[in-house]
Design a protein around this motif. Structure first.
Motif, PDB file in Angstrom:
ATOM      1  N   THR A  60      37.340 -19.850  19.069  1.00 22.13           N
ATOM      2  CA  THR A  60      36.142 -20.672  18.869  1.00 22.13           C
ATOM      3  C   THR A  60      35.442 -20.166  17.609  1.00 22.13           C
ATOM      4  O   THR A  60      35.770 -19.091  17.107  1.00 22.13           O
ATOM      5  N   PRO A  61      34.460 -20.911  17.087  1.00 21.18           N
ATOM      6  CA  PRO A  61      33.755 -20.434  15.888  1.00 21.18           C
ATOM      7  C   PRO A  61      33.082 -19.065  16.067  1.00 21.18           C
ATOM      8  O   PRO A  61      33.011 -18.281  15.127  1.00 21.18           O
ATOM      9  N   ALA A  62      32.614 -18.764  17.287  1.00 18.55           N
ATOM     10  CA  ALA A  62      31.924 -17.494  17.510  1.00 18.55           C
ATOM     11  C   ALA A  62      32.837 -16.405  18.065  1.00 18.55           C
ATOM     12  O   ALA A  62      32.442 -15.254  18.140  1.00 18.55           O
ATOM     13  N   GLY A  63      34.041 -16.753  18.464  1.00 17.75           N
ATOM     14  CA  GLY A  63      34.917 -15.757  19.069  1.00 17.75           C
ATOM     15  C   GLY A  63      36.102 -16.388  19.757  1.00 17.75           C
ATOM     16  O   GLY A  63      36.985 -16.939  19.109  1.00 17.75           O
ATOM     17  N   PHE A  64      36.069 -16.352  21.107  1.00 20.16           N
ATOM     18  CA  PHE A  64      37.211 -16.816  21.876  1.00 20.16           C
ATOM     19  C   PHE A  64      36.770 -17.534  23.135  1.00 20.16           C
ATOM     20  O   PHE A  64      35.649 -17.371  23.607  1.00 20.16           O
ATOM     21  N   LYS A  65      37.692 -18.302  23.706  1.00 18.33           N
ATOM     22  CA  LYS A  65      37.519 -18.966  24.994  1.00 18.33           C
ATOM     23  C   LYS A  65      38.652 -18.471  25.875  1.00 18.33           C
ATOM     24  O   LYS A  65      39.801 -18.407  25.449  1.00 18.33           O
ATOM     25  N   LEU A  66      38.325 -18.121  27.104  1.00 19.07           N
ATOM     26  CA  LEU A  66      39.325 -17.672  28.065  1.00 19.07           C
ATOM     27  C   LEU A  66      39.118 -18.452  29.349  1.00 19.07           C
ATOM     28  O   LEU A  66      37.996 -18.560  29.844  1.00 19.07           O
ATOM     29  N   TYR A 123      35.302 -18.854  30.221  1.00 17.63           N
ATOM     30  CA  TYR A 123      34.379 -17.923  29.585  1.00 17.63           C
ATOM     31  C   TYR A 123      34.402 -18.094  28.072  1.00 17.63           C
ATOM     32  O   TYR A 123      35.460 -18.272  27.479  1.00 17.63           O
ATOM     33  N   ASP A 124      33.225 -18.023  27.475  1.00 15.70           N
ATOM     34  CA  ASP A 124      33.089 -17.964  26.025  1.00 15.70           C
ATOM     35  C   ASP A 124      32.806 -16.513  25.677  1.00 15.70           C
ATOM     36  O   ASP A 124      31.879 -15.909  26.224  1.00 15.70           O
ATOM     37  N   ILE A 125      33.597 -15.966  24.780  1.00 13.21           N
ATOM     38  CA  ILE A 125      33.464 -14.557  24.395  1.00 13.21           C
ATOM     39  C   ILE A 125      33.037 -14.519  22.934  1.00 13.21           C
ATOM     40  O   ILE A 125      33.802 -14.858  22.039  1.00 13.21           O
ATOM     41  N   ASP A 126      31.785 -14.136  22.709  1.00 12.82           N
ATOM     42  CA  ASP A 126      31.196 -14.113  21.367  1.00 12.82           C
ATOM     43  C   ASP A 126      31.310 -12.702  20.806  1.00 12.82           C
ATOM     44  O   ASP A 126      30.730 -11.768  21.340  1.00 12.82           O
ATOM     45  N   VAL A 127      32.075 -12.574  19.734  1.00 15.57           N
ATOM     46  CA  VAL A 127      32.256 -11.271  19.096  1.00 15.57           C
ATOM     47  C   VAL A 127      31.640 -11.255  17.699  1.00 15.57           C
ATOM     48  O   VAL A 127      31.959 -10.397  16.890  1.00 15.57           O
ATOM     49  N   SER A 128      30.753 -12.202  17.434  1.00 17.66           N
ATOM     50  CA  SER A 128      30.201 -12.319  16.081  1.00 17.66           C
ATOM     51  C   SER A 128      29.078 -11.325  15.800  1.00 17.66           C
ATOM     52  O   SER A 128      28.791 -11.028  14.656  1.00 17.66           O
ATOM     53  N   GLY A 129      28.444 -10.805  16.832  1.00 17.18           N
ATOM     54  CA  GLY A 129      27.346  -9.866  16.623  1.00 17.18           C
ATOM     55  C   GLY A 129      27.765  -8.441  16.896  1.00 17.18           C
ATOM     56  O   GLY A 129      28.946  -8.107  16.971  1.00 17.18           O
ATOM     57  N   LYS A 130      26.761  -7.575  17.046  1.00 15.15           N
ATOM     58  CA  LYS A 130      27.021  -6.167  17.302  1.00 15.15           C
ATOM     59  C   LYS A 130      27.651  -5.953  18.683  1.00 15.15           C
ATOM     60  O   LYS A 130      28.536  -5.132  18.841  1.00 15.15           O
ATOM     61  N   ASP A 131      27.177  -6.706  19.669  1.00 12.96           N
ATOM     62  CA  ASP A 131      27.681  -6.584  21.025  1.00 12.96           C
ATOM     63  C   ASP A 131      28.549  -7.782  21.375  1.00 12.96           C
ATOM     64  O   ASP A 131      28.346  -8.892  20.877  1.00 12.96           O
TER      65      ASP A 131
END
Length: 99
Positions: free
Chosen positions: A69-75, A84-92
């Motif tokens: 996804t634009p912000a990370g991943f979808k599982l 689940y949407d997994i956002d890895v774009s920030g610090k956490d």
């Protein structure tokens, strides 16, 4: 586009990768396109995503689908029951329940 190496780097900064030597094997449901991929990078990526989701106390016993996804991943797990949407774009790393 996110890559396995990029994801693992981001996750290493947040401390959410599987422990070195830890073998986490997540069943991939046989009807999914992921079941027909045999490369190790895909398997590592999917396993890492599941470790993140489970680390947040959320259920994921089998993998139905995974994508970028634009912000990370979808599982998607457990025969399409949990997304689940997994956002890895920030610090956490942030995991939210998706559709």
């Amino acid at each position: 586009m996110r890559t396995l190496l990029g994801l693992l780097f981001v996750l290493s900064l947040t401390g959410e990768t599987p422990a070195r030597g830890q073998s986490t094997i997540i069943p991939i449901e046989p009807h999914t396109p992921l079941a027909h991929r045999e490369d190790r990078a895909t398997a590592r990526l999917v396993n890492t995503l599941v470790v993140i989701v489970r680390g947040k106390g959320l259920p994921c016993n089998t993998v139905s689908a995974a994508g970028v996804t634009p912000a990370g991943f979808k599982l998607v797990c457990d025969h399409l029951r949990h997304a689940y949407d997994i956002d890895v774009s920030g610090k956490d790393t942030v995991v939210t329940k998706g559709n």
